[in-house]
Design a protein around this motif. Structure first.
Motif, PDB file in Angstrom:
ATOM      1  N   GLY A  95      -6.165   0.951 -14.515  1.00 35.19           N
ATOM      2  CA  GLY A  95      -5.177   1.445 -13.785  1.00 35.19           C
ATOM      3  C   GLY A  95      -4.198   0.511 -13.023  1.00 35.19           C
ATOM      4  O   GLY A  95      -2.934   0.801 -12.812  1.00 35.19           O
ATOM      5  N   GLU A  96      -4.611  -0.820 -12.682  1.00 37.02           N
ATOM      6  CA  GLU A  96      -4.063  -1.849 -12.188  1.00 37.02           C
ATOM      7  C   GLU A  96      -2.766  -2.278 -13.154  1.00 37.02           C
ATOM      8  O   GLU A  96      -1.611  -2.520 -12.981  1.00 37.02           O
ATOM      9  N   THR A 129     -10.251  -7.537  -3.352  1.00 32.93           N
ATOM     10  CA  THR A 129      -9.406  -8.630  -2.769  1.00 32.93           C
ATOM     11  C   THR A 129      -8.409  -9.011  -3.721  1.00 32.93           C
ATOM     12  O   THR A 129      -7.036  -9.383  -3.375  1.00 32.93           O
ATOM     13  N   CYS A 130      -8.598  -8.991  -4.802  1.00 34.75           N
ATOM     14  CA  CYS A 130      -7.662  -9.118  -6.015  1.00 34.75           C
ATOM     15  C   CYS A 130      -6.406  -7.990  -5.986  1.00 34.75           C
ATOM     16  O   CYS A 130      -5.138  -8.477  -5.925  1.00 34.75           O
ATOM     17  N   LEU A 134      -2.413  -8.433  -4.836  1.00 36.11           N
ATOM     18  CA  LEU A 134      -1.525  -7.591  -5.733  1.00 36.11           C
ATOM     19  C   LEU A 134      -0.561  -6.620  -5.032  1.00 36.11           C
ATOM     20  O   LEU A 134       0.302  -6.200  -5.884  1.00 36.11           O
ATOM     21  N   GLY A 135      -1.040  -6.420  -3.985  1.00 40.69           N
ATOM     22  CA  GLY A 135      -0.043  -5.335  -2.985  1.00 40.69           C
ATOM     23  C   GLY A 135      -0.542  -4.011  -3.611  1.00 40.69           C
ATOM     24  O   GLY A 135       0.512  -3.133  -3.428  1.00 40.69           O
ATOM     25  N   VAL A 136      -1.516  -3.691  -4.082  1.00 41.17           N
ATOM     26  CA  VAL A 136      -1.964  -2.346  -4.480  1.00 41.17           C
ATOM     27  C   VAL A 136      -2.894  -1.660  -3.452  1.00 41.17           C
ATOM     28  O   VAL A 136      -3.963  -2.243  -3.252  1.00 41.17           O
ATOM     29  N   VAL A 163      -9.966  -4.092  -0.047  1.00 39.89           N
ATOM     30  CA  VAL A 163      -8.491  -3.812  -0.318  1.00 39.89           C
ATOM     31  C   VAL A 163      -7.591  -3.452   0.903  1.00 39.89           C
ATOM     32  O   VAL A 163      -6.480  -4.062   1.129  1.00 39.89           O
ATOM     33  N   ASP A 164      -8.045  -3.015   2.004  1.00 42.42           N
ATOM     34  CA  ASP A 164      -7.596  -2.388   3.057  1.00 42.42           C
ATOM     35  C   ASP A 164      -6.805  -3.348   3.621  1.00 42.42           C
ATOM     36  O   ASP A 164      -7.161  -4.355   3.964  1.00 42.42           O
TER      37      ASP A 164
END
Length: 224
Positions: A95-96, A129-130, A134-136, A163-164
Motif C-alpha cells: 500500500g505504501e 512510526t515509519c 512518510l506523512g501517511v 501513525v496518528d
C-alpha cells in the motif's frame, strides 16, 4: 491528473472473513463501494484511490491509484479468491509503495481486517512510526467476532496510535453480526466514512426494503 489526495484501500480476503461470519466479507466490499462513490463524487473528486488484497491465496489483485470510479468499481467486481492467511505486513508495504513519494499531497491507507494479524506489537509500532515519518495517515475498520483474535485487536490499536498525528488516523472495531446492512456498519465509524457515503448506504437500504415490499405485494396479488 495530479490528485489532492492519494489513498490505497487494503482488502482482507483471507479465509477468516468467511470462516467465522460470512457477512463480514460482503459488508467489507459494500462499504468500499459506497466509500469510493462518495469520495469521488461528493467529498473530494480529486482523490485517487487504489486497491490491494491481503489474503495469501490471492494477494496479487492490485489497482494503482486512480480517480476513475468506473475502473475502481469494475475492479471490485472481480471474483477475488478468499482464502489463506491475512498478510497485514504485506498490505502495509504494498500500500505504501503504491503511493507517490514526490508530491506533498495527502496520503492515506484504509485497511479492512477481520483475521489474525501476524505481527507483534513492537513490529506494528515500527511500521506505524515509519508511515508517520512518510506523512501517511491510516484508517482501520476491524471486523471482530467476540472472543477471537483479541491480540490482533491490540496490535492494530498500537499500529494506529503510532501513525496518528493530530488525530489524522482512526480505528473502529465492528461486530458484523449486529447489523443487517452495511450502512449500519459505516455509521459506527463516522470519522472514517464520509457523510455522503452513509447517506448512500441508507438510500440503498431503503431501495432494498421497497423492493421486498413490492415483491410481497406481487406474491399476495398472485395468490388472490
Amino acid at each position: 491528473m495530479v490528485a489532492d489526495e492519494y489513498m490505497m484501500i487494503c482488502i482482507d480476503n483471507s479465509r477468516y472473513m468467511r470462516l467465522l461470519d460470512p457477512r463480514r466479507y460482503n459488508f467489507q466490499l459494500d462499504c468500499i463501494r459506497s466509500y469510493c462513490r462518495a469520495k469521488l463524487k461528493c467529498n473530494n473528486p480529486k482523490t485517487a484511490i487504489g486497491i490491494v488484497t491481503m489474503g495469501t491465496f490471492d494477494d496479487s489483485n492490485w489497482l494503482r491509484p486512480t480517480s476513475n470510479l468506473k475502473e475502481i468499481l469494475y475492479h471490485l467486481e472481480r471474483n477475488f479468491v478468499v482464502g489463506g492467511l491475512l498478510d497485514f505486513k504485506d498490505g502495509i508495504i504494498t500500500g505504501e509503495l503504491s503511493l507517490p513519494t514526490d508530491a506533498p499531497n495527502q496520503k492515506r491507507l484504509l485497511f479492512f481486517t477481520g483475521g489474525c494479524v501476524e505481527l507483534d506489537i513492537q513490529d506494528a509500532v515500527k511500521f506505524g512510526t515509519c508511515l508517520k515519518g512518510l506523512g501517511v495517515a491510516v484508517d482501520v475498520v476491524n471486523f471482530i467476532v467476540k472472543g477471537y483474535f483479541e491480540d490482533s485487536t491490540k496490535v492494530l490499536e498500537a499500529f494506529v496510535a503510532a501513525v496518528d498525528c493530530n488525530n489524522n488516523s482512526n480505528i473502529t472495531h465492528i461486530q458484523a453480526e449486529l447489523f443487517e446492512h452495511h450502512s449500519g456498519v459505516m455509521s459506527r465509524a463516522p470519522k472514517i466514512f464520509p457523510t455522503s457515503s452513509l447517506e448512500e448506504g441508507r438510500n440503498q437500504e431503503s431501495k432494498v426494503r421497497r423492493g421486498r415490499i413490492m415483491l410481497k405485494m406481487m406474491l399476495l396479488l398472485h395468490m388472490l
